[in-house]
Design a protein around this motif. Structure first.
Motif, PDB file in Angstrom:
ATOM      1  N   LEU A   1       0.370  -1.044  -0.010  1.00  0.00           N
ATOM      2  CA  LEU A   1      -0.736  -0.637  -0.267  1.00  0.00           C
ATOM      3  C   LEU A   1       0.743   1.088  -0.184  1.00  0.00           C
ATOM      4  CD1 LEU A   1      -2.843  -1.365   2.414  1.00  0.00           C
ATOM      5  CD2 LEU A   1      -2.698  -1.017  -0.032  1.00  0.00           C
ATOM      6  N   PHE A   2       1.406   1.041   0.625  1.00  0.00           N
ATOM      7  CA  PHE A   2       3.022   2.518   0.163  1.00  0.00           C
ATOM      8  C   PHE A   2       4.072   3.028  -1.045  1.00  0.00           C
ATOM      9  CE2 PHE A   2       7.480   3.546   1.094  1.00  0.00           C
ATOM     10  CZ  PHE A   2       7.166   4.702   1.167  1.00  0.00           C
ATOM     11  N   ASN A   3       4.080   1.594  -1.300  1.00  0.00           N
ATOM     12  CA  ASN A   3       4.561   1.047  -2.850  1.00  0.00           C
ATOM     13  C   ASN A   3       3.454   1.682  -3.550  1.00  0.00           C
ATOM     14  OD1 ASN A   3       6.603   0.942  -4.210  1.00  0.00           O
ATOM     15  ND2 ASN A   3       5.118  -0.647  -5.103  1.00  0.00           N
ATOM     16  N   GLN A   4       2.588   1.242  -3.157  1.00  0.00           N
ATOM     17  CA  GLN A   4       1.576   2.197  -4.666  1.00  0.00           C
ATOM     18  C   GLN A   4       1.107   3.870  -4.320  1.00  0.00           C
ATOM     19  OE1 GLN A   4      -1.008   0.470  -6.249  1.00  0.00           O
ATOM     20  NE2 GLN A   4      -1.161   2.370  -7.014  1.00  0.00           N
ATOM     21  N   ALA A   5       0.955   3.971  -2.777  1.00  0.00           N
ATOM     22  CA  ALA A   5       1.052   5.669  -2.780  1.00  0.00           C
ATOM     23  C   ALA A   5       1.486   6.712  -3.062  1.00  0.00           C
ATOM     24  CB  ALA A   5       0.870   5.812  -1.038  1.00  0.00           C
TER      25      ALA A   5
ATOM     26  N   ALA B   1       4.339   5.179  -5.271  1.00  0.00           N
ATOM     27  CA  ALA B   1       3.587   5.331  -7.302  1.00  0.00           C
ATOM     28  C   ALA B   1       2.997   5.948  -7.612  1.00  0.00           C
ATOM     29  CB  ALA B   1       3.578   4.140  -7.560  1.00  0.00           C
ATOM     30  N   ASP B   2       1.235   6.236  -6.756  1.00  0.00           N
ATOM     31  CA  ASP B   2       0.148   7.073  -7.472  1.00  0.00           C
ATOM     32  C   ASP B   2       1.491   8.575  -7.183  1.00  0.00           C
ATOM     33  OD1 ASP B   2      -1.107   5.195  -7.634  1.00  0.00           O
ATOM     34  OD2 ASP B   2      -2.041   5.217  -5.684  1.00  0.00           O
ATOM     35  N   ARG B   3       1.796   8.852  -6.438  1.00  0.00           N
ATOM     36  CA  ARG B   3       2.267  10.779  -6.259  1.00  0.00           C
ATOM     37  C   ARG B   3       3.442  11.112  -7.102  1.00  0.00           C
ATOM     38  NH1 ARG B   3       2.740  13.564  -1.862  1.00  0.00           N
ATOM     39  NH2 ARG B   3       3.780  15.823  -2.557  1.00  0.00           N
ATOM     40  N   ILE B   4       3.903  10.056  -7.610  1.00  0.00           N
ATOM     41  CA  ILE B   4       4.780  10.831  -8.742  1.00  0.00           C
ATOM     42  C   ILE B   4       4.827  10.033 -10.258  1.00  0.00           C
ATOM     43  CG2 ILE B   4       7.075  10.506  -7.564  1.00  0.00           C
ATOM     44  CD1 ILE B   4       7.642   8.184  -8.556  1.00  0.00           C
ATOM     45  N   GLY B   5       3.487   9.601  -9.844  1.00  0.00           N
ATOM     46  CA  GLY B   5       2.821   8.929 -11.156  1.00  0.00           C
ATOM     47  C   GLY B   5       3.619   8.002 -12.229  1.00  0.00           C
ATOM     48  N   LEU B   6       4.455   6.724 -10.983  1.00  0.00           N
ATOM     49  CA  LEU B   6       4.404   5.436 -12.179  1.00  0.00           C
ATOM     50  C   LEU B   6       3.234   4.377 -11.722  1.00  0.00           C
ATOM     51  CD1 LEU B   6       8.148   5.683 -11.294  1.00  0.00           C
ATOM     52  CD2 LEU B   6       6.687   6.332 -12.989  1.00  0.00           C
ATOM     53  N   HIS B   7       3.299   3.232 -12.665  1.00  0.00           N
ATOM     54  CA  HIS B   7       3.191   2.326 -11.850  1.00  0.00           C
ATOM     55  C   HIS B   7       3.551   1.640 -10.419  1.00  0.00           C
ATOM     56  CE1 HIS B   7       1.956  -2.580 -11.496  1.00  0.00           C
ATOM     57  NE2 HIS B   7       0.934  -2.116 -12.193  1.00  0.00           N
ATOM     58  N   PRO B   8       3.194   0.976  -9.485  1.00  0.00           N
ATOM     59  CA  PRO B   8       4.118   0.510  -9.076  1.00  0.00           C
ATOM     60  C   PRO B   8       5.267  -0.892  -9.010  1.00  0.00           C
ATOM     61  CG  PRO B   8       1.995   0.226  -8.104  1.00  0.00           C
ATOM     62  CD  PRO B   8       1.482   0.589  -9.476  1.00  0.00           C
ATOM     63  N   THR B   9       5.066  -1.653 -10.350  1.00  0.00           N
ATOM     64  CA  THR B   9       6.259  -2.141 -10.980  1.00  0.00           C
ATOM     65  C   THR B   9       6.857  -1.313 -11.268  1.00  0.00           C
ATOM     66  OG1 THR B   9       4.446  -3.937 -10.980  1.00  0.00           O
ATOM     67  CG2 THR B   9       6.484  -3.782 -12.105  1.00  0.00           C
ATOM     68  N   ASP B  10       7.071  -0.392 -11.947  1.00  0.00           N
ATOM     69  CA  ASP B  10       7.690   0.348 -12.343  1.00  0.00           C
ATOM     70  C   ASP B  10       8.634   1.465 -11.259  1.00  0.00           C
ATOM     71  OD1 ASP B  10       6.144  -0.055 -14.727  1.00  0.00           O
ATOM     72  OD2 ASP B  10       5.468   1.681 -15.122  1.00  0.00           O
TER      73      ASP B  10
ATOM     74  N   MET C   1      12.820  12.465  -2.250  1.00  0.00           N
ATOM     75  CA  MET C   1      12.141  11.744  -2.217  1.00  0.00           C
ATOM     76  C   MET C   1      11.659  10.569  -0.770  1.00  0.00           C
ATOM     77  SD  MET C   1       8.086  10.069  -4.265  1.00  0.00           S
ATOM     78  CE  MET C   1       9.440   8.347  -4.302  1.00  0.00           C
ATOM     79  N   TRP C   2      12.673   9.411  -1.135  1.00  0.00           N
ATOM     80  CA  TRP C   2      12.763   8.627  -0.124  1.00  0.00           C
ATOM     81  C   TRP C   2      13.261   9.329   1.097  1.00  0.00           C
ATOM     82  CZ3 TRP C   2      10.545   4.428  -0.555  1.00  0.00           C
ATOM     83  CH2 TRP C   2      10.018   3.654  -1.967  1.00  0.00           C
ATOM     84  N   GLU C   3      14.436  10.474   1.124  1.00  0.00           N
ATOM     85  CA  GLU C   3      15.278  10.832   2.374  1.00  0.00           C
ATOM     86  C   GLU C   3      13.835  11.076   3.119  1.00  0.00           C
ATOM     87  OE1 GLU C   3      18.082  12.880   1.186  1.00  0.00           O
ATOM     88  OE2 GLU C   3      19.147  11.372   0.145  1.00  0.00           O
ATOM     89  N   ARG C   4      12.712  11.931   2.525  1.00  0.00           N
ATOM     90  CA  ARG C   4      11.697  12.777   3.111  1.00  0.00           C
ATOM     91  C   ARG C   4      10.752  11.532   3.884  1.00  0.00           C
ATOM     92  NH1 ARG C   4      11.075  16.153  -1.662  1.00  0.00           N
ATOM     93  NH2 ARG C   4       9.385  14.162  -2.083  1.00  0.00           N
ATOM     94  N   LEU C   5      10.331  10.559   2.905  1.00  0.00           N
ATOM     95  CA  LEU C   5       9.299   9.888   3.256  1.00  0.00           C
ATOM     96  C   LEU C   5       9.840   8.611   4.698  1.00  0.00           C
ATOM     97  CD1 LEU C   5       7.264   8.397   0.025  1.00  0.00           C
ATOM     98  CD2 LEU C   5       6.970   9.954   2.211  1.00  0.00           C
ATOM     99  N   GLY C   6      11.530   8.239   4.747  1.00  0.00           N
ATOM    100  CA  GLY C   6      12.057   7.163   5.304  1.00  0.00           C
ATOM    101  C   GLY C   6      13.399   7.838   6.466  1.00  0.00           C
ATOM    102  N   GLY C   7      12.864   9.542   7.134  1.00  0.00           N
ATOM    103  CA  GLY C   7      13.076  10.312   7.620  1.00  0.00           C
ATOM    104  C   GLY C   7      13.560   9.568   8.792  1.00  0.00           C
ATOM    105  N   GLY C   8      12.120   8.544   9.566  1.00  0.00           N
ATOM    106  CA  GLY C   8      12.201   8.711  10.611  1.00  0.00           C
ATOM    107  C   GLY C   8      13.011   6.607  10.355  1.00  0.00           C
TER     108      GLY C   8
END
Length: 157
Positions: free
Chosen positions: A26-30, A32-41, A111-118
């Motif tokens: 679900l995190f991966n989907q969110a 992917a949605d945020r940056i306009g990609l398919h989750p597999t992509d 983006m990963w740094e912002r999301l994974g900060g903690g």
């Protein structure tokens, strides 16, 4: 009694693992949605950033477990989104390499740094042997998952 305790722990591990995988999907989907990609992509892009350099579409297929045709379409989508370009291999002009676009990969990394900060703080209370156990578990799970993907794809035929 020991067998019952182990069964309870394995049952709990199964439940927690299923919740963990679902939460990550679900995190991966969110993301992917945020940056306009398919989750597999998105995950392919993630895997490409872990490679030592440009790869062939065949390697993309290996990394993702997709057929070469599906991998080609995936690379097409990443190229349209600006994350990769195709370039002829200088050493072998017959080969086409998938090359990540540094500026887009830097954006992806931020983006990963912002999301994974903690994220690192989640492991503050673990000692080195516990971290090593987690690393071993994740490696073994990754290998097991790859085997299961291959088995599932082979059974479809």
């Amino acid at each position: 009694m020991a067998g019952t305790a182990r069964k309870r722990l394995l049952d709990e591990l199964s439940t927690v693992s299923r919740r963990y995988m679902a939460s990550y999907a679900l995190f991966n989907q969110a993301v992917a949605d945020r940056i306009g990609l398919h989750p597999t992509d998105l995950q392919c892009l993630n895997l490409l950033t872990l490679e030592d350099g440009p790869v062939t579409t065949g390697r993309v297929a290996e990394l993702t477990g997709l057929t070469t045709g599906s991998a080609t379409r995936l690379v097409d989508r990443l190229e349209r989104a600006g994350y990769v370009v195709r370039q002829r291999d200088a050493a072998d002009r017959r080969k086409v390499l998938v090359v990540t676009v540094p500026e887009k990969i830097a954006e992806f990394g931020r983006m990963w740094e912002r999301l994974g900060g903690g994220w690192v703080a989640l492991f503050d209370d673990l000692d080195d042997s516990e971290l090593a156990l987690l690393i071993d578990h994740m490696r073994r799970t990754t290998e097991f998952s790859a085997e299961q993907v291959a088995r599932l794809r082979a059974e479809r035929v």
